[in-house]
Design an enzyme around this catalytic site. Structure first.
Site, PDB file in Angstrom:
ATOM      1  N   GLY A 278     -36.290 -15.404 -13.791  1.00  0.00           N
ATOM      2  CA  GLY A 278     -37.613 -14.782 -13.831  1.00  0.00           C
ATOM      3  C   GLY A 278     -38.075 -14.446 -12.427  1.00  0.00           C
TER       4      GLY A 278
ATOM      5  CB  SER B 121     -29.757 -10.444 -18.238  1.00  0.00           C
ATOM      6  OG  SER B 121     -29.838  -9.142 -17.730  1.00  0.00           O
TER       7      SER B 121
ATOM      8  CD  GLU C 124     -28.504 -10.948  -8.297  1.00  0.00           C
ATOM      9  OE1 GLU C 124     -29.461 -11.007  -7.512  1.00  0.00           O
ATOM     10  OE2 GLU C 124     -28.564 -10.403  -9.401  1.00  0.00           O
TER      11      GLU C 124
ATOM     12  CD  GLU D 256     -32.340   3.990  -4.177  1.00  0.00           C
ATOM     13  OE1 GLU D 256     -32.195   2.931  -4.825  1.00  0.00           O
ATOM     14  OE2 GLU D 256     -31.994   5.099  -4.639  1.00  0.00           O
TER      15      GLU D 256
END
Lengths: 386, 322
Positions: free
Chosen positions: A128, A162, A245, A369
């Protein structure tokens, strides 16, 4: 410099390959990803099998139920899983993000309670972080956590989450100091997704299926023991999560790209390719090899010095754009069959699905970006744009 | 698996960079004195007994410094096919070579000897007349040879199967050196030049093309080092890896130079700035030996049909004109 497996790596690879041949169920082999990667019991059972064989959390320390193996083994695992077209462990958020964050910032109780069920796929985690008003600019988080009577009270909304609809726990970034702005005053919590006041609404995406969700928090009570790091120190904890990640992602992405390019070659052999299309296929194969050897360079640096090489930071950026080109090239090879969907399309609609899904690749886990800013500022040392 | 350089290879790079910074136009004898011409020559023939990965380190640094001379022609294209006594001459700095593979031959102005393909063999070409042609890249001229006759037989023409991946891999890693220098100039400029009251590197219209240039260069360099390793180890994938690396690195070098010129604005377009020289070398590399398109056709034949080596080589040219 030696690009071959060491004797020890070769033994690990051979053992793993044999295990996959023996144990990978035919009905989940070559799955198309997306929502299929967490639907039904088959994926949990497969994740459990990976865990029982010692392949889940391969690089995690042994004391936390991991394999204590070097990163090279993780790279080999991902390569071989891709070669066998085996689906990944269902607990990707837990293994890739929540687990490492708990190891770095959690208490002994957190570690004892949460780490083993992540690996065994008994408990699924979601993340979250993003909010409707805080996407690339994560420091704009507004979901509040108020400390009262020995617990936090959480109110707010998260999005693009997800696994939230099947998750047991959430790593949640909140604003605990209502007077604060930006990076200060943030607090990182572990939230039980079954707690009263947590509501999950799946978001149907461009592919017609729901992989991610909105999460609404309505006066959700979170025990103070669920704090990770310090009250007000949430930003530092969140950076650990994102580092993991992006850090462990490279090899998984490379492995996924190898599968795509191999399937693309099969498609071209099945349906034919003109010289211009052959040139494009060659470009994609070359790019895939380039990503692979760039990851190897970064990994070798990590093994030697403890820090990954800077070139590793480009993996996700390159993969996402490559996957978009590869899938679109597949549609070109499908010619007039390209608009057909699902069961009506050749290969069960694999490529149509992949092409649409790929549009998310340059947005999720850091937009292209933002990633270009990171390369420009942290790798090239250019002045900051903000 | 280990994809890092050894401390010795790192030291060689450092030596090369320092030397080339101090000596912009080194003589052949100086390169020999440094041990660079004999890197892969056996120790009993006066060389260092090392391999192609070490030579790749030098190719990259020579590209970065835009050094003129017959190093690439000698070491990448001819050295391994020479009999050992001729290798010893190269290691000692007594001979340099170029290979007349097509009608346009590189380094005819500096290479002492010419190897030429004829029939089933590769020979030393003797008594030929050389004509140097003007090229955009002044640091690496092309020329034609006329007349002359094949002298000493150096190797069977099948040796070309070994030479081609070597040459392509060498060009690829040299291109990476060229691109690196062009990128360094661009980063330096973007981090210091001010317009509209800010350093231009803060503008994403400038910084994102530079991030892309870095990305393209690192991808190409990974391929070039993979190819270099395959060549050094005589891996069966060497021809495919070298084709992929050359196609990718030459294109990357050209594009990185173009981005660098654009980021520099007007000064990047002048004769005075060194950028145009780097750019012209990148263009030279892209056009030499094989085009990106033809190399990708080889890669496609491998990916789709499993062909590991390229098709039949173009008709060898013994001599041109005269």
């Amino acid at each position: 410099m030696d690009l071959r497996d060491t004797a020890e790596e070769a033994a690990f690879r051979a053992e793993l390959r044999a295990w996959l041949e023996e144990n990978l169920p035919g009905d989940i082999q070559g799955h198309r990803g997306g929502a299929a990667r967490f639907e039904g019991e088959a994926m949990r059972a497969w994740s459990r099998a990976l865990y029982d064989a010692g392949y889940a959390g391969l690089t995690w320390p042994k004391e936390y139920g991991g394999g204590g193996a070097p990163y090279t083994h993780q790279a080999i695992l991902l390569e071989e899983m891709a070669r066998a077209e085996a689906p990944p462990h269902v607990g990707v958020i837990g293994i890739g993000m929540a687990g490492p964050t708990i190891m770095a910032h959690g208490t002994e109780e957190h570690k004892a309670r949460h780490l083993a069920p992540i690996l065994s796929a008994e408990e699924i985690w979601c993340q979250g972080f993003s909010e409707p008003g805080a996407g690339s600019d994560l420091a704009g988080v507004r979901t509040s956590a108020r400390l009262e009577d020995g617990h936090f009270v959480v109110d707010g909304q998260k999005v693009w989450s997800s696994f939230a609809h099947i998750a047991d726990f959430c790593i949640l970034l909140t604003r605990s100091d209502p007077e604060s702005t930006r990076h200060a005053g943030l607090t990182y919590l572990i939230v039980d997704m079954k707690a009263p006041g947590v509501e999950v609404r799946p978001l149907t995406q461009i592919t017609g299926e729901a992989e991610f969700n909105e999460i609404f928090f309505n006066a959700v009570e979170v025990p103070v023991e669920n704090l990770l790091g310090e009250v007000g120190g949430g930003w530092q904890v969140a950076m650990t999560t994102l580092l993991h990640e992006r850090g462990t992602l490279g090899f998984a992405l490379q492995a996924a790209l190898e599968v795509q390019v191999r399937k693309l070659a099969t498609l071209a052999r099945d349906r034919g390719a003109d010289p211009i299309q052959r040139d494009k296929i060659a470009r994609e194969w070359i790019e895939m090899q380039a990503v692979r050897y760039t990851n190897y360079r970064s990994l070798s640096q990590l093994m030697k010095t403890g820090l990954p090489g800077p070139e590793g930071s480009i993996s996700k950026l390159v993969w996402s754009e490559a996957n978009q080109r590869v899938t679109k090239l597949a549609l070109e090879l499908l010619g007039p069959d390209a608009p057909l969907w699902d069961g009506n399309a050749p290969y069960g609609g694999y490529w149509q699905y992949q092409q649409l899904r790929s549009r998310g690749n340059t947005i999720e886990a850091g937009t292209s970006e933002v990633l270009r800013n990171i390369v420009a500022e942290r790798v090239l040392g250019l002045p900051k744009s903000r | 698996m280990d994809f890092t350089f050894t401390p010795e290879q790192d030291a060689l790079r450092e030596q090369a960079r320092d030397f080339l910074t101090a000596n912009s136009e080194p003589a052949w004898a100086e390169l020999a004195e440094l041990g660079w011409t004999g890197v892969s020559v056996a120790e009993e023939d006066g060389g260092a007994g090392l391999g192609f990965v070490e030579e790749a380190v030098i190719f990259e640094e020579l590209g970065r410094a835009l050094t003129k001379g017959p190093y690439l022609s000698t070491v990448a294209a001819v050295l391994p096919i020479l009999p050992s006594e001729l290798q010893a001459e190269v290691a000692a700095g007594e001979a340099s070579w170029t290979l007349a593979l097509g009608p346009l031959v590189p380094d005819l102005d500096t290479a002492q000897r010419i190897a030429v393909v004829g029939g089933d063999g590769i020979f030393e070409l003797e008594g030929a007349e050389r004509e140097i042609l003007q090229t955009t890249d002044e640091t690496r001229p092309l020329g034609v040879v006329r007349g002359g006759a094949p002298g000493r037989r150096l190797a069977d023409s099948t040796a070309l199967d070994e030479i081609r991946p070597r040459l392509l891999a060498a060009l690829a890693i040299e291109a990476c050196g060229v691109a690196r220098r062009a990128l360094e100039y661009a980063i330096e400029y973007a981090a210091s030049r001010e317009q509209f009251g800010r350093r231009i590197g803060v503008y994403q219209a400038v910084s994102h093309p530079l991030a892309d240039a870095y990305t393209q260069l690192e991808l190409a360099r990974s391929l070039a080092l993979w190819a270099a390793w395959c060549v050094a180890e005589q891996d069966e994938l060497a021809p495919v890896a070298a084709a992929a690396a050359k196609a990718s690195a030459a294109e990357a070098a050209v594009q990185v130079c173009e981005t660098s010129i654009q980021v520099h604005g007007g000064i990047g377009f002048t004769w005075e700035h060194v950028l145009h020289r780097l750019y012209k070398r990148a263009l030279w590399i892209e056009s030499f030996a094989a085009s990106g398109t033809s190399l990708r056709a080889e890669v496609a034949a491998y990916v789709l049909e499993g062909k590991k080596a390229p098709g039949p080589a173009p008709e060898p040219v013994l001599t041109q004109g005269g």
